[in-house]
Scaffold this active site. Structure first.
Site, short mmCIF file in Angstrom:
data_model
loop_
_atom_site.label_atom_id
_atom_site.label_comp_id
_atom_site.label_asym_id
_atom_site.label_seq_id
_atom_site.Cartn_x
_atom_site.Cartn_y
_atom_site.Cartn_z
N ASP A 103 0.82 -1.21 0.00
CA ASP A 103 0.00 0.00 0.00
C ASP A 103 0.85 1.26 0.00
O ASP A 103 1.92 1.31 0.62
CB ASP A 103 -0.89 -0.02 1.25
CG ASP A 103 -1.80 1.19 1.35
OD1 ASP A 103 -2.63 1.38 0.44
OD2 ASP A 103 -1.66 1.96 2.32
N GLU A 158 1.13 -0.50 -5.14
CA GLU A 158 0.19 0.59 -5.39
C GLU A 158 1.04 1.85 -5.50
O GLU A 158 1.39 2.47 -4.50
CB GLU A 158 -0.83 0.72 -4.26
CG GLU A 158 -1.88 1.77 -4.59
CD GLU A 158 -2.48 2.45 -3.36
OE1 GLU A 158 -3.55 3.07 -3.51
OE2 GLU A 158 -1.88 2.39 -2.28
#
Length: 730
Positions: A408, A461
């Protein structure tokens, strides 16, 4: 029983250090120690009114006298230390236990060396709470070895169920320059709740959950829990096959979900009975779980982690989570988990200022505080912190058999000025904005995970144009297996949200991604981030009346599945949920009572069915020879057409009409003459469309068009997609 002869009193300073807990080496003072022709025992039992040493059968060996401050001592003649127990009396109640202070350290010199170097790849096996049997020289003693890294602590004590949360009797010992504190406590086993009580440099006692705890107490509790895994894996065949998996050249269709709300009320084991069958029936190859590591605030969806080594206790035990992963593997479905090494919350019982100083976080707020999320940023330049995170990545892959980590917020890690105004960020050693230590950390993760866990994939990401996100680390890249293509997602959703009458002015929002398609190995995310915070569901983003919204969404999903790159779809969007996602209520399964929603789910199933069966859609995802535009410039017609080519000569032609009008007699350029057949048409009545389909073969003649040697006439449905492949010889 021997009564203790007179002993020289313990030095006042030592007595005080034991009484206040301010000691770094309690084992030097407590337990048995040879002295002259005898053995001196000292026991720390605050509030006890009598303490004695007994043999394992409970027969008394030595009555200890109280020196003061809860310290009891005595001398037993003879040089041999017998096997013994401690018996402490409290107002008539007697508590018998094995003495923690007779055991040597549970960490060896190699462990301590690797921790100092930041290279202990199995950190969870030596830090945290590990149930084990400790060899005493006179037999084995079962208990739990506790160890914690707190280099700036003045003292550390262990508190928990076993001592009524009073740590005075359980000071831990420092193992030197590595900063680790350790204590083996016999008799403490699985299920015990505990914390570390840390004396900070400024003299405060603070209680902290264990950073390496493998199980956490359910909220609102914040304690750690001793746990021993017992799950017997049944996925050996899956793991053996996975070892040769390479994400960029394999089919990969991902169903993203939030475990707590997919079916609210179901735990890991209940999910194991329902989720594999559902995902398998829809043809997805993988699931991706929003973070499963323990987090105190449900509304963070797991993105503010407090226990990096503990699956969330909301849904069951760590073995229950293993059971879920095992069930998915046995159904032929891979498991990816979201991993959050970019930041952590400020909860005072967790990682923040763990030993009273900035330890896991960078000490300079210009690097150690995240302005957007109110969280703290890891100090990636500190070897022990980097080790904590690298070992954590391995922990999920090795202990839970997960097949991938979606990392993330990578962009927030790569740039020192991320979301920071001028003057609010600290440049690197060369004056630049690149976070060099974070880069090295990510490279280490991405080099270590595949080395130790063959076939496991890491996915970034990453929302910027950072060069080499999926390039190999030995070639200077970050080393990820895949990168979320955020640009494609934003551009394509922006185009689809436009009324068809305006789409011609935004035509190349749908083609621009091919300009950079082969710069990285991409995954196309239609993720949870796009259906929350007032953004609405995918269906709600589509223009027009309800029929047009559904038709737009059907065509868009077909475009996603046909485009180079793997694809990801968030739960609820597979059946065109009307409302945006709520972590409290989850998908609105009730809409499946209505045919259009059930029919759209059937389309998703068939998209996956065709995708998996046709290597043209995945075998050359990352190579230019796998894709060719037929027409990328038909802006005034809102049309797109291209060819996908497979590794073994497979061919699939994809045409998209994003205008709500039927196109009769449309002339389509094709790679060769002969009969072509529809393998998918999103306007099929079975999917809720208007049934404008091409029945029977589409005959391509040797009439060159748009640089291709053949062409054919066909009908294009309104707001629809058509996939064609050459008809196989009968």
């Amino acid at each position: 029983m021997t009564t203790a002869p007179h002993l020289p009193a313990l030095a006042a300073t030592d007595l005080k250090r034991l009484a206040t807990g301010e000691t770094s080496d309690p084992h030097a003072l407590l337990g048995p120690h040879p002295a002259g022709d005898g053995v001196v025992w000292r026991v720390l039992r605050p509030l006890a009114d009598a303490v004695r040493i007994t043999d394992p059968a409970g027969r008394p060996l030595l009555e200890l006298r109280h020196e003061g401050e809860g310290v009891f001592s005595g001398l037993l003649p003879g040089r041999t230390v017998p096997d013994y127990r401690v018996s402490a009396g409290y107002g008539g109640h007697v508590h018998e236990y094995d003495d923690p202070y007779r055991f040597p350290p549970t960490l060896g010199e190699l462990d301590l060396h690797l921790i100092r170097e930041g290279r202990h790849e199995e950190l969870w096996r030596v830090l945290g709470a590990n149930v084990r049997e400790h060899e005493t020289g006179r037999g084995r003693s079962a208990g739990t070895a506790f160890a914690v890294w707190a280099p700036n602590a003045r003292a550390v004590r262990l508190v928990g169920d076993f001592n009524l949360w009073d740590g005075r009797a359980h000071p831990m010992r420092s193992l030197g320059a590595c900063g680790v504190w350790e204590l083996f406590v016999p008799g403490v086993g699985e299920g015990c709740r505990y914390k570390y009580e840390i004396l900070t440099p400024d003299g405060r006692w603070v209680q902290k959950a264990d950073p390496l705890a493998t199980r956490a107490e359910p909220a609102p509790g914040t304690a750690s829990v001793v746990f021993t895994p017992r799950h017997r894996w049944g996925d050996a065949a899956w793991m053996a096959e996975r070892a040769s998996f390479a994400a960029h050249r394999e089919p990969m269709s991902v169903y993203e979900l939030h475990l707590g709300s997919w079916r609210p009320g179901l735990g890991y084991r209940e999910l194991a009975r329902e989720l594999p069958g559902y995902v398998k029936a829809l043809g997805f190859t993988h699931v991706e779980f929003l973070p499963v590591a323990e987090h105190p605030f449900g509304g963070s969806w797991g993105y503010q982690v407090t226990s990096y080594y503990a699956p969330s206790s909301r849904l069951g035990t760590p073995d229950d989570f293993r059971y879920l992963v095992d069930a998915l593997h046995q159904a032929g479905i891979g498991v990816i988990v979201d991993w959050v090494p970019a930041h952590f919350p400020r909860d005072d019982w967790a990682l923040a200022r763990f030993d009273g100083t900035p330890l896991y976080e960078h000490p300079d707020p210009r690097r150690g505080e995240h302005p957007d999320w109110g969280t703290l940023v890891f100090d990636y330049g500190r070897a022990e912190v980097r080790n904590f995170l690298v070992a954590n990545a391995l922990y999920w892959c090795e202990e839970f058999h997960v097949d991938g980590l979606r990392v993330d917020a990578v962009a927030s890690m790569l740039y020192l000025d991320y979301s920071r105004a001028e003057g609010q960020w600290l440049p690197n050693a060369y004056g630049g904005r690149e976070h060099l230590e974070a880069v090295e950390f990510l490279q280490e993760v991405n080099a270590t995970v595949p080395r130790r866990c063959p076939g496991a994939v890491t996915i970034a990401e990453e929302s910027t144009a950072w060069d080499g996100v999926t390039r190999r680390t030995d070639e200077g890249g970050l080393g990820f297996g895949l990168k979320w293509n955020m640009g494609w997602m934003h551009d394509s959703l922006s185009y689809m949200a436009k009324d068809p009458v305006h789409r011609q002015y935004h035509h190349h929002a749908m083609t621009f991604a091919m300009v950079y398609a082969y710069a990285e190995n991409h995954l196309l995310p239609l993720s949870h981030d796009e259906v929350v915070h007032g953004k609405g569901s995918l269906l709600a983003k589509m223009p027009g009346d309800r029929w047009q919204q559904l038709a737009n969404l059907r065509a868009y999903l077909a475009f996603t599945w046909a485009h180079p790159g793997k694809q990801l779809l968030f739960m609820g969007q597979e059946f065109a949920q009307d409302s945006e996602w709520s972590h409290d209520t989850g998908p609105d399964w009730s809409v499946l009572r209505h045919a259009p929603h059930a029919q759209l789910r059937d389309l998703v199933r068939d998209l996956n069915r065709v995708y998996l069966a046709d290597p043209a859609l995945w075998s050359r995802d990352t190579r230019p020879e796998g894709f060719a535009w037929i027409d990328a410039d038909a802006a005034q017609d809102d049309l797109y057409s291209f060819v996908r080519y497979g590794e073994s000569g497979e061919t699939l032609v994809c045409v998209f009409n994003f205008r709500p009008a039927v196109r009769h007699g449309f002339r389509l350029a094709l790679p060769h003459a002969g009969d072509w057949v529809e393998v998918l048409n999103t306007d099929d009545g079975a999917y809720g469309g208007s049934a404008v389909v091409n029945r029977g073969p589409v005959r391509a003649e040797e009439e060159p068009l748009q640089g291709l040697p053949a062409s054919a006439s066909l009908t294009l449905p309104p707001l629809g997609a058509v996939w064609l492949r050459p008809q196989s010889p009968s």
